[in-house]
Design an enzyme around this catalytic site. Structure first.
Site, PDB file in Angstrom:
ATOM      1  N   GLY A  36      27.543 -70.631 -89.315  1.00  0.00           N
ATOM      2  CA  GLY A  36      26.127 -70.781 -89.003  1.00  0.00           C
ATOM      3  C   GLY A  36      25.944 -71.423 -87.649  1.00  0.00           C
ATOM      4  O   GLY A  36      26.020 -70.778 -86.606  1.00  0.00           O
ATOM      5  N   CYS A  71      18.174 -71.799 -99.610  1.00  0.00           N
ATOM      6  CA  CYS A  71      17.273 -72.526 -98.711  1.00  0.00           C
ATOM      7  C   CYS A  71      16.452 -73.547 -99.498  1.00  0.00           C
ATOM      8  O   CYS A  71      15.789 -73.200-100.467  1.00  0.00           O
ATOM      9  CB  CYS A  71      16.333 -71.547 -97.997  1.00  0.00           C
ATOM     10  SG  CYS A  71      15.202 -72.409 -96.904  1.00  0.00           S
ATOM     11  N   HIS A 122      27.416 -71.884 -99.653  1.00  0.00           N
ATOM     12  CA  HIS A 122      27.330 -73.060 -98.790  1.00  0.00           C
ATOM     13  C   HIS A 122      27.883 -74.222 -99.611  1.00  0.00           C
ATOM     14  O   HIS A 122      27.323 -74.571-100.649  1.00  0.00           O
ATOM     15  CB  HIS A 122      25.865 -73.278 -98.389  1.00  0.00           C
ATOM     16  CG  HIS A 122      25.659 -74.413 -97.439  1.00  0.00           C
ATOM     17  ND1 HIS A 122      24.444 -74.681 -96.871  1.00  0.00           N
ATOM     18  CD2 HIS A 122      26.503 -75.347 -96.950  1.00  0.00           C
ATOM     19  CE1 HIS A 122      24.548 -75.734 -96.070  1.00  0.00           C
ATOM     20  NE2 HIS A 122      25.790 -76.159 -96.116  1.00  0.00           N
ATOM     21  N   ASN A 157      30.956 -71.194 -96.711  1.00  0.00           N
ATOM     22  CA  ASN A 157      30.081 -71.532 -95.585  1.00  0.00           C
ATOM     23  C   ASN A 157      29.850 -73.043 -95.565  1.00  0.00           C
ATOM     24  O   ASN A 157      29.849 -73.681 -96.600  1.00  0.00           O
ATOM     25  CB  ASN A 157      28.740 -70.790 -95.743  1.00  0.00           C
ATOM     26  CG  ASN A 157      27.656 -71.309 -94.808  1.00  0.00           C
ATOM     27  OD1 ASN A 157      26.629 -71.812 -95.265  1.00  0.00           O
ATOM     28  ND2 ASN A 157      27.873 -71.217 -93.519  1.00  0.00           N
ATOM     29  N   GLY A 158      29.664 -73.560 -94.352  1.00  0.00           N
ATOM     30  CA  GLY A 158      29.300 -74.962 -94.208  1.00  0.00           C
ATOM     31  C   GLY A 158      30.292 -75.740 -93.365  1.00  0.00           C
ATOM     32  O   GLY A 158      31.451 -75.892 -93.749  1.00  0.00           O
ATOM     33  N   GLY A 159      29.851 -76.182 -92.186  1.00  0.00           N
ATOM     34  CA  GLY A 159      30.662 -77.093 -91.376  1.00  0.00           C
ATOM     35  C   GLY A 159      31.891 -76.482 -90.732  1.00  0.00           C
ATOM     36  O   GLY A 159      32.754 -77.221 -90.263  1.00  0.00           O
ATOM     37  N   GLN A 204      18.818 -60.378 -95.046  1.00  0.00           N
ATOM     38  CA  GLN A 204      18.647 -61.404 -96.073  1.00  0.00           C
ATOM     39  C   GLN A 204      17.195 -61.478 -96.519  1.00  0.00           C
ATOM     40  O   GLN A 204      16.288 -61.627 -95.700  1.00  0.00           O
ATOM     41  CB  GLN A 204      19.077 -62.788 -95.580  1.00  0.00           C
ATOM     42  CG  GLN A 204      19.037 -63.769 -96.752  1.00  0.00           C
ATOM     43  CD  GLN A 204      19.360 -65.179 -96.365  1.00  0.00           C
ATOM     44  OE1 GLN A 204      18.623 -65.814 -95.614  1.00  0.00           O
ATOM     45  NE2 GLN A 204      20.468 -65.692 -96.882  1.00  0.00           N
TER      46      GLN A 204
END
Ligand SMILES: Cc1cc2nc3c(=O)[nH]c(=O)nc-3n(C[C@H](O)[C@H](O)[C@H](O)COP(=O)(O)O)c2cc1C
Length: 320
Positions: free
Chosen positions: A216, A83, A154, A194-196, A53
């Site tokens: 993640g 980010c 995300h 992505n996420g949680g 990345q």
């Protein structure tokens, strides 16, 4: 993930899954062009497949960094557009680039011109007041037109002012529906959510709607979660490795690292969560946290911690 998914972490995670795609932490193009490349980019063959990345917004520098990354053997180059940290915004990269789809598109074109491996993008569903469905669509269409076929999304927006990066991973609500609709509108693209995501059952639910799931924090804090990925998602027929086998597989790697002057804790810190949820998880963590940072600590500390976690009372007593 910055400061988390370094090469030692990836080597460890690779012992848990042969097939999951692993990502490096974000490395800026600038650092690759000017810094110690072997330190930033070097990795072991056993970690494959690994995606690199990159952070940046200068198409020329990103293209050069991507080419260097491909030369090191990475199988994908991913651009970070997710980010939200201030430091990253000052450098005009990360999530703030969601406001500049044309610039991201130029970056993708420039990188694709220099590498054969896929160039992918990780983004949010929106930033600040640009968080409508149309904003995400504008971003994805522009970047897809530049040749990006895979987006890791995300599923929460980022606030660029006022929230810390940590808060930006927790405070804005998750909106999985937004990502599902993105996939429905773009069946031609590979959309990874992505996420949680905390369990492989959650992963299954998402896979009914999108093409992939990126884990993640759960994968880092509860790494044994990944052990069943090959069987459940990649059609492997072998049983997942036992936790003790994973530690044993780390021993030769760790001995080599320590022999060449590395510290045990460089590796041990990533495995603290291996026994997460198991009865002796705490004793395992404590033994590693206390012993691994010591000068001269060697791979034997990992075996001791494993025996403690597996209930070898002799070691438990000796460690008291
Ligand atoms: C310590 C830490 C460092 C992170 N560094 C990166 C990074 O370098 N690049 C990136 O794309 N995301 C980074 N993230 C964000 C995660 O990749 C992910 O998008 C986010 O944590 C939400 O997914 P999760 O709920 O599965 O953790 C980081 C997250 C954490 C907790």
């Amino acid at each position: 993930m910055m400061d988390w998914t370094d090469r030692h972490c990836r080597f460890f995670h690779r012992q848990l899954s042969a097939h999951a795609l692993l990502y490096t932490e974000m490395i800026t193009a600038e650092a690759i062009l000017r810094g110690k490349r072997d330190v930033l980019l070097g990795f072991s063959r056993e970690e494959h497949p690994v995606a690199l990345q990159l952070g940046g917004s200068d198409p020329t520098k990103l293209a050069e960094a991507a080419e260097i990354g491909e030369g090191y053997g990475y199988c994908e180059i991913n651009l970070n557009v997710g980010c939200p940290s201030d430091r990253v915004q000052e450098g005009r990269f990360g999530a703030c680039l969601m406001a500049e789809p044309d610039l991201v598109a130029r970056c993708v074109v420039a990188m694709r011109a220099r590498v054969r491996v896929p160039v992918t993008v990780k983004c949010r569903i929106g930033i600040d007041d640009q968080d409508g469905e149309a904003d995400l669509e504008r971003f994805v269409s522009a970047v897809a037109a530049a040749g990006c076929r895979t987006f890791i999304v995300h599923a929460r927006k980022a606030w660029l002012q006022g929230l810390s990066p940590k808060e930006n991973r927790e405070v804005p609500p998750l909106d999985y529906g937004r990502v599902y609709r993105l996939k429905a509108a773009h069946p031609e693209l590979e959309i990874v959510i992505n996420g949680g995501v905390a369990t492989l059952d959650d992963v299954d639910t998402h896979l009914a709607n999108v093409d992939g799931v990126a884990l993640g924090r759960a994968a880092y804090q509860n790494p044994y979660l990944i052990a069943d990925v090959d069987r459940r998602l990649f059609g492997a027929t072998v049983d997942p490795p036992a936790r003790r086998d994973v530690i044993e597989a780390l021993i030769p790697y760790t001995e080599k690292h320590v022999r060449s002057g590395g510290r045990l804790n460089n590796i041990a810190r990533h495995i603290l969560g291996l026994y997460h949820g198991r009865p002796r998880a705490r004793a395992f963590r404590r033994h590693l946290a206390e012993q691994a940072p010591r000068d001269g600590a060697g791979a034997g500390v990992l075996l001791q911690a494993m025996r403690i976690a597996e209930g070898d009372d002799a070691v438990l007593l000796a460690a008291e």
